[in-house]
Write a protein that holds these residues in place. Structure first.
Motif, PDB file in Angstrom:
ATOM      1  N   LEU A 191       0.710  -9.400   1.285  1.00  9.85           N
ATOM      2  CA  LEU A 191       1.175  -8.784   2.035  1.00  9.85           C
ATOM      3  C   LEU A 191       0.890  -7.554   0.496  1.00  9.85           C
ATOM      4  O   LEU A 191       0.850  -8.278  -0.864  1.00  9.85           O
ATOM      5  N   LEU A 192      -0.293  -6.566   0.847  1.00 11.63           N
ATOM      6  CA  LEU A 192      -0.802  -5.992   0.173  1.00 11.63           C
ATOM      7  C   LEU A 192      -0.664  -4.207   0.793  1.00 11.63           C
ATOM      8  O   LEU A 192      -0.580  -3.830   2.094  1.00 11.63           O
ATOM      9  N   LEU A 193      -0.158  -4.026  -0.396  1.00  6.71           N
ATOM     10  CA  LEU A 193       0.379  -2.410   0.389  1.00  6.71           C
ATOM     11  C   LEU A 193      -0.290  -1.595  -0.802  1.00  6.71           C
ATOM     12  O   LEU A 193      -0.938  -1.941  -2.283  1.00  6.71           O
ATOM     13  N   THR A 194      -0.935  -0.277  -0.553  1.00  6.59           N
ATOM     14  CA  THR A 194      -2.301  -0.006  -0.797  1.00  6.59           C
ATOM     15  C   THR A 194      -1.848   1.643  -0.473  1.00  6.59           C
ATOM     16  O   THR A 194      -1.006   2.073  -0.205  1.00  6.59           O
ATOM     17  N   ALA A 195      -1.778   2.257  -2.417  1.00 13.69           N
ATOM     18  CA  ALA A 195      -1.529   3.642  -2.817  1.00 13.69           C
ATOM     19  C   ALA A 195      -2.003   4.221  -2.092  1.00 13.69           C
ATOM     20  O   ALA A 195      -3.454   4.868  -1.989  1.00 13.69           O
ATOM     21  N   ASN A 196      -1.666   5.500  -1.972  1.00  5.80           N
ATOM     22  CA  ASN A 196      -2.293   6.454  -1.742  1.00  5.80           C
ATOM     23  C   ASN A 196      -2.495   7.085  -0.497  1.00  5.80           C
ATOM     24  O   ASN A 196      -3.953   7.331  -0.334  1.00  5.80           O
ATOM     25  N   THR A 197      -2.369   6.488   0.452  1.00  6.31           N
ATOM     26  CA  THR A 197      -3.024   5.380   1.831  1.00  6.31           C
ATOM     27  C   THR A 197      -1.625   5.751   3.053  1.00  6.31           C
ATOM     28  O   THR A 197      -0.836   5.506   2.665  1.00  6.31           O
ATOM     29  N   GLY A 198      -2.488   5.925   3.942  1.00  2.00           N
ATOM     30  CA  GLY A 198      -1.074   6.377   5.081  1.00  2.00           C
ATOM     31  C   GLY A 198      -1.177   5.409   5.820  1.00  2.00           C
ATOM     32  O   GLY A 198      -1.777   3.929   6.527  1.00  2.00           O
ATOM     33  N   HIS A 199      -1.142   5.898   7.897  1.00  2.89           N
ATOM     34  CA  HIS A 199      -0.755   4.607   8.318  1.00  2.89           C
ATOM     35  C   HIS A 199      -3.098   4.205   9.013  1.00  2.89           C
ATOM     36  O   HIS A 199      -2.975   2.756   9.742  1.00  2.89           O
ATOM     37  N   TRP A 200      -3.593   4.641   8.419  1.00  6.47           N
ATOM     38  CA  TRP A 200      -5.981   4.151   8.829  1.00  6.47           C
ATOM     39  C   TRP A 200      -6.301   3.651   7.742  1.00  6.47           C
ATOM     40  O   TRP A 200      -7.281   4.117   7.223  1.00  6.47           O
ATOM     41  N   VAL A 201      -5.428   2.838   7.322  1.00  8.96           N
ATOM     42  CA  VAL A 201      -6.609   2.094   5.701  1.00  8.96           C
ATOM     43  C   VAL A 201      -7.805   1.437   5.760  1.00  8.96           C
ATOM     44  O   VAL A 201      -8.369   1.633   5.001  1.00  8.96           O
ATOM     45  N   GLN A 202      -7.891   1.505   7.077  1.00  9.37           N
ATOM     46  CA  GLN A 202      -9.401   0.698   7.142  1.00  9.37           C
ATOM     47  C   GLN A 202     -10.503   1.703   6.982  1.00  9.37           C
ATOM     48  O   GLN A 202     -11.830   1.774   7.112  1.00  9.37           O
ATOM     49  N   TRP A 203      -9.735   3.014   7.094  1.00  8.06           N
ATOM     50  CA  TRP A 203     -10.107   4.134   7.437  1.00  8.06           C
ATOM     51  C   TRP A 203     -10.375   5.124   5.992  1.00  8.06           C
ATOM     52  O   TRP A 203     -11.727   5.219   5.454  1.00  8.06           O
ATOM     53  N   GLU A 204      -9.456   4.829   5.615  1.00 15.16           N
ATOM     54  CA  GLU A 204      -8.973   5.930   4.226  1.00 15.16           C
ATOM     55  C   GLU A 204      -9.742   4.822   3.377  1.00 15.16           C
ATOM     56  O   GLU A 204     -10.331   6.069   2.227  1.00 15.16           O
ATOM     57  N   ARG A 205      -9.259   3.836   3.101  1.00 14.87           N
ATOM     58  CA  ARG A 205      -9.542   2.817   1.710  1.00 14.87           C
ATOM     59  C   ARG A 205     -11.082   1.953   1.986  1.00 14.87           C
ATOM     60  O   ARG A 205     -10.931   0.682   2.152  1.00 14.87           O
ATOM     61  N   ALA A 206     -11.489   2.306   3.083  1.00 10.59           N
ATOM     62  CA  ALA A 206     -12.579   2.064   3.496  1.00 10.59           C
ATOM     63  C   ALA A 206     -13.583   0.695   2.640  1.00 10.59           C
ATOM     64  O   ALA A 206     -13.571  -0.945   3.171  1.00 10.59           O
ATOM     65  N   ASP A 207     -13.812   1.264   1.696  1.00  6.41           N
ATOM     66  CA  ASP A 207     -14.243  -0.302   0.502  1.00  6.41           C
ATOM     67  C   ASP A 207     -13.569  -1.534  -0.237  1.00  6.41           C
ATOM     68  O   ASP A 207     -13.835  -2.224   0.238  1.00  6.41           O
ATOM     69  N   PHE A 208     -12.275  -0.920  -0.350  1.00  7.38           N
ATOM     70  CA  PHE A 208     -11.790  -1.530  -0.420  1.00  7.38           C
ATOM     71  C   PHE A 208     -11.454  -2.272   0.317  1.00  7.38           C
ATOM     72  O   PHE A 208     -11.135  -3.976   0.274  1.00  7.38           O
ATOM     73  N   PHE A 209     -10.342  -2.153   2.007  1.00  3.36           N
ATOM     74  CA  PHE A 209     -10.489  -2.231   3.437  1.00  3.36           C
ATOM     75  C   PHE A 209     -11.428  -3.631   3.403  1.00  3.36           C
ATOM     76  O   PHE A 209     -11.954  -5.261   3.399  1.00  3.36           O
ATOM     77  N   ASN A 210     -13.227  -3.241   3.228  1.00 11.95           N
ATOM     78  CA  ASN A 210     -13.713  -3.861   3.427  1.00 11.95           C
ATOM     79  C   ASN A 210     -14.026  -5.777   3.011  1.00 11.95           C
ATOM     80  O   ASN A 210     -14.102  -6.733   3.092  1.00 11.95           O
ATOM     81  N   ALA A 211     -13.911  -5.265   1.357  1.00 15.11           N
ATOM     82  CA  ALA A 211     -13.718  -6.249   0.704  1.00 15.11           C
ATOM     83  C   ALA A 211     -12.636  -7.044   0.541  1.00 15.11           C
ATOM     84  O   ALA A 211     -13.301  -8.132   0.853  1.00 15.11           O
ATOM     85  N   VAL A 212     -11.288  -6.510   0.649  1.00 14.85           N
ATOM     86  CA  VAL A 212     -10.738  -7.849   0.811  1.00 14.85           C
ATOM     87  C   VAL A 212     -10.623  -8.090   1.746  1.00 14.85           C
ATOM     88  O   VAL A 212     -10.784  -9.466   2.218  1.00 14.85           O
ATOM     89  N   THR A 213     -10.769  -7.923   3.742  1.00 19.14           N
ATOM     90  CA  THR A 213     -11.176  -8.274   4.399  1.00 19.14           C
ATOM     91  C   THR A 213     -12.313  -9.635   4.556  1.00 19.14           C
ATOM     92  O   THR A 213     -12.009 -10.734   4.517  1.00 19.14           O
ATOM     93  N   THR A 214     -13.214  -8.985   4.112  1.00 25.65           N
ATOM     94  CA  THR A 214     -14.705  -9.872   3.488  1.00 25.65           C
ATOM     95  C   THR A 214     -14.245 -11.508   2.884  1.00 25.65           C
ATOM     96  O   THR A 214     -14.163 -12.608   3.387  1.00 25.65           O
ATOM     97  N   ALA A 215     -13.449 -11.223   1.583  1.00 26.92           N
ATOM     98  CA  ALA A 215     -12.735 -12.458   0.857  1.00 26.92           C
ATOM     99  C   ALA A 215     -11.811 -13.123   1.449  1.00 26.92           C
ATOM    100  O   ALA A 215     -12.024 -14.012   1.577  1.00 26.92           O
ATOM    101  N   PHE A 216     -11.015 -12.364   2.317  1.00 26.83           N
ATOM    102  CA  PHE A 216      -9.676 -13.174   2.825  1.00 26.83           C
ATOM    103  C   PHE A 216     -10.422 -13.987   3.892  1.00 26.83           C
ATOM    104  O   PHE A 216      -9.694 -15.365   4.071  1.00 26.83           O
ATOM    105  N   VAL A 217     -11.198 -13.185   4.405  1.00 32.48           N
ATOM    106  CA  VAL A 217     -11.484 -14.172   6.026  1.00 32.48           C
ATOM    107  C   VAL A 217     -12.654 -15.443   5.801  1.00 32.48           C
ATOM    108  O   VAL A 217     -12.376 -16.619   6.312  1.00 32.48           O
ATOM    109  N   THR A 218     -13.043 -15.933   4.425  1.00 31.34           N
ATOM    110  CA  THR A 218     -14.003 -16.134   4.136  1.00 31.34           C
ATOM    111  C   THR A 218     -13.733 -17.125   2.758  1.00 31.34           C
ATOM    112  O   THR A 218     -14.023 -18.475   3.093  1.00 31.34           O
ATOM    113  N   GLY A 219     -12.816 -16.903   2.239  1.00 28.76           N
ATOM    114  CA  GLY A 219     -11.684 -17.663   1.313  1.00 28.76           C
ATOM    115  C   GLY A 219     -10.687 -18.923   2.174  1.00 28.76           C
ATOM    116  O   GLY A 219     -10.965 -18.766   3.245  1.00 28.76           O
ATOM    117  N   SER A 220     -10.898 -19.786   1.078  1.00 28.27           N
ATOM    118  CA  SER A 220      -9.916 -20.979   1.576  1.00 28.27           C
ATOM    119  C   SER A 220      -8.126 -19.586   1.295  1.00 28.27           C
ATOM    120  O   SER A 220      -7.333 -18.477   0.406  1.00 28.27           O
TER     121      SER A 220
END
Length: 287
Positions: free
Chosen positions: A256-285
């Protein structure tokens, strides 16, 4: 916002036409959008597709009822209907399995698909998913705004702007006017007006449908083998952030990740953070 080369097509799944956009190469990642008025796959993930396409085959469908896909949803089991159609899409794309990324309504679709057929989902990322404790508390202000969009005096740009700027995101001033304009035009498509895709269940079977839509009542959640990352905006006004803690406590392989100062649209509001975390999670162990 998307600059990578895109291919578009319509795929028929059991009589339902699903409009799909694809780009990139590599492991298949399916992006499932939310259920707000006028939503679509490309509009919801406009800030993510380029970054993810650098690593993955990115598949972006319009869910049934939205965008350029067929309108209408099975009211007795909407999450099951969505999951069946996306599973059918995987079949038509010759994918034995894929990584699923789902926001809100799309998160509920992803979770239901994984519960019904866990072998079809490699990893899963859920952002403020629907269906978490929905029968145990009153509707949030955001959900009330969303559910009332097609009721009363009917849809209007003002109603949509209120929902998006007040309830969908943490800082409504960051939403460009053209985003609201585009979604409003989509929300008043005559086929959508005739059969709005997201409505609160009513009638004699309403309670049964609501229980079916609440994943916390599904015992399979405790044994789901799918490695899952839940990302929830700490200031989500649509789906309560407490749902993230509930999933992390219940699911055996859930971070679980809770993102500060973020509403319901995390992939839009925190796009750079979301893209990096998503890439790391999907590609990593995940072990």
């Amino acid at each position: 916002m998307t600059r990578t080369a895109l291919t578009e097509r319509t795929v028929s799944v059991g009589g339902t036409d699903i409009f799909v956009t694809e780009t990139g190469a590599g492991p298949a990642v399916v992006l499932l959008h939310g259920g707000g008025p006028g939503a679509s796959g490309m509009s919801n993930y406009a800030r993510n597709i380029d970054a993810l396409a650098a690593h993955f085959r990115v598949i972006v469908p319009d869910l049934p009822g939205y965008g350029r896909s067929s309108k209408g949803v099975d009211r007795s089991d909407p999450f099951g209907y969505l999951a069946d159609n996306i599973r059918g899409l995987l079949d038509r794309l010759d994918l034995d399995h894929a990584h699923l990324i789902g926001n809100s309504y799309g998160g509920a679709c992803a979770l239901r698909l994984a519960l019904d057929t866990p072998d079809r989902v490699a990893k899963m990322i859920l952002m403020g998913p629907g269906g978490i404790g929905t029968t145990r508390a009153p509707l949030t202000p955001g959900l009330r705004s969303l559910m009332s969009y097609y009721t009363g005096a009917g849809p209007s740009r003002d109603k949509l702007e209120t929902f998006i700027r007040t309830y969908l995101v943490f800082d409504g001033t960051e939403i460009p006017a053209d985003v609201i304009d585009d979604r409003y035009r989509s929300s008043i498509d005559p086929a959508v007006l005739a059969d709005p895709p997201l409505r609160r269940p009513s009638g004699p079977s309403a309670l049964r449908t609501l229980w079916r839509m609440d994943f916390t009542r599904d015992r399979r959640l405790r044994t789901l083998p799918t490695p899952t990352l839940v990302i929830w905006g700490a200031d989500d006004k649509v789906n309560r952030p407490s749902g993230g803690h509930l999933l992390a406590k219940t699911m055996p392989h859930c971070d679980l990740l809770l993102t500060a100062n973020t509403g319901h649209w995390v992939q839009w509001e925190r796009a750079d953070f979301f893209n990096a975390v998503t890439t790391a999670f999907v590609t990593g162990s995940t072990r």
